[in-house]
Design a protein around this motif. Structure first.
Motif, PDB file in Angstrom:
ATOM      1  N   PRO A 216       0.701  -1.076   0.071  1.00 17.25           N
ATOM      2  CA  PRO A 216      -0.059  -0.071  -0.011  1.00 17.25           C
ATOM      3  C   PRO A 216       0.689   1.313  -0.043  1.00 17.25           C
ATOM      4  N   PHE A 217       2.259   1.096   0.266  1.00 14.68           N
ATOM      5  CA  PHE A 217       3.043   2.399   0.350  1.00 14.68           C
ATOM      6  C   PHE A 217       4.093   2.197  -0.590  1.00 14.68           C
ATOM      7  N   ASP A 218       4.932   3.228  -0.879  1.00 13.67           N
ATOM      8  CA  ASP A 218       6.137   3.534  -1.559  1.00 13.67           C
ATOM      9  C   ASP A 218       7.086   3.011  -0.671  1.00 13.67           C
ATOM     10  N   GLY A 219       8.276   2.835  -1.115  1.00 11.54           N
ATOM     11  CA  GLY A 219       9.544   2.797  -0.274  1.00 11.54           C
ATOM     12  C   GLY A 219      10.103   1.516  -0.390  1.00 11.54           C
ATOM     13  N   PHE A 220       9.676   0.695  -1.123  1.00 13.55           N
ATOM     14  CA  PHE A 220      10.365  -0.751  -1.481  1.00 13.55           C
ATOM     15  C   PHE A 220      10.868  -0.638  -2.679  1.00 13.55           C
TER      16      PHE A 220
END
Length: 362
Positions: A216-220
């Protein structure tokens, strides 16, 4: 990748295997607690020890931290099988800090022992440190800091959290753990500031896999260093706060990995090669009365600050999570993913390894 069981624990193919279209179901908190306690009892963990383990995971779930909640409990079989014996003190008797070899103990019971050792030291001292090696992961550092704050102590709790998941600044390859750190402070309403030095917790991958959803989120990032929301393609997670967050991540790797465990970075292959610190302070260290007066004044000043955006109130760090938990406890119910509930039901009936434990999902 997954071993699934019916209510008797025997393997079978689930008819709704990872059906993400199914909505979360509401279930009584007491019922979830009972299933978790039953699963632990079948694995030889009972009484106060079982309660400590369950509420590490369950409090995370109630506070909205799904990545550290009931879904993480499903991985506990591998950790339980890793237990090798009693926790042993490897530092000089009567010294401070106390250093413990936990002999493969599950993280929660290692932490419980660490808290007890720290409290013993605080009977005669105003500061104490307990270092621990050779144990599995906890759910959340905040749970440990909460216990210490309830006893009237401030604390810093941190651990290296490999195998590698976070790259060095501007790199592609994973090198550091997600390396969380937590600060706990006793107050009229205890202050618990708990965060990973990664932009997102690694447990987001497990949560997405269980729910068969995108991250569900950016960062990976993937193996080529490109951003991804595909949990199968995620190969690393960035540190938060650019170079400053990356430096803090590295510092914890050294403090807990190099200093305690004697291993860090790419040398770390399992969760048992990590190090953990519990550093505890008594408010009587200098002036207890001044401590409580000033901390309450600081809280008051934060809460009366003028928000930049009226839709975004100014909050004391950690308050949103505590409010979510109180709301859930008042309702007596919790929403939980149906697949997670089915796996937990299988565990409580004797099913083993309902979710495979590996470095990607741990």
């Amino acid at each position: 990748m997954f071993l699934n069981g019916d209510s008797t624990g025997s393997p079978k193919r689930l008819e709704r295997y990872f059906n993400a279209a199914e909505a979360a179901v509401k279930i009584a908190i007491d019922e979830i607690e009972t299933l978790m306690l039953r699963a632990l009892e079948l694995r030889g963990i009972k009484g106060k020890d079982a309660e400590f383990v369950v509420w590490d995971f369950l409090s995370s779930e109630l506070q909205g931290h799904r990545s550290h909640g009931v879904g993480k409990f499903l991985l506990l079989d591998a950790a339980i099988e890793g237990r090798k014996g009693n926790i042993e003190e490897i530092s000089a008797r009567g010294g401070n800090p106390v250093l413990l070899d936990c002999n493969g103990e599950i993280g929660q019971l290692a932490a419980k022992e660490g808290i007890e050792r720290a409290v013993q030291l605080m009977e005669s001292q105003r500061m104490a440190a307990v270092g621990m090696i050779n144990h599995s992961r906890y759910s959340r550092l905040g749970y440990i800091a909460e216990k210490l704050a309830d006893l009237g102590f401030a604390s810093i709790v941190t651990n290296s959290a490999g195998p590698p998941a976070v790259p060095a600044m501007n790199a592609i390859e994973s090198l550091y753990g997600t390396n969380p750190i937590c600060f706990g402070f006793p107050a009229s309403q205890n202050i618990i500031i708990d965060f990973a030095t990664s932009e997102r917790p690694w447990g987001d991958i497990r949560d997405a896999v269980i729910r068969e959803e995108q991250l569900p989120f950016d960062g990976f990032i993937d193996e080529d260093g490109k951003p991804t929301r595909d949990p199968d393609a995620a190969n690393a997670v960035k540190s938060f706060g650019a170079h400053k967050g990356n430096a803090l991540c590295m510092a914890i790797e050294i403090l807990c990995g190099c200093l305690l465990a004697g291993l860090a970075g790419e040398e770390v292959e399992t969760q048992y090669q990590l190090g953990s610190w519990l550093i505890v302070f008594d408010p009587k260290l200098v002036n207890e009365q001044a401590y409580f007066r000033s901390v309450e004044k600081l809280i008051e000043s934060i809460e009366k600050s003028t928000p930049i955006d009226d839709q975004q109130p100014v909050r004391v760090p950690g308050r949103r999570s505590l409010e979510a938990r109180k709301s859930a406890e008042m309702s007596g119910e919790i929403e939980i993913d149906p697949n997670t509930l089915e796996y937990l039901t299988s565990m409580s009936a004797g099913g083993r390894h309902v979710l495979e434990s590996n470095n990607k999902l741990d």
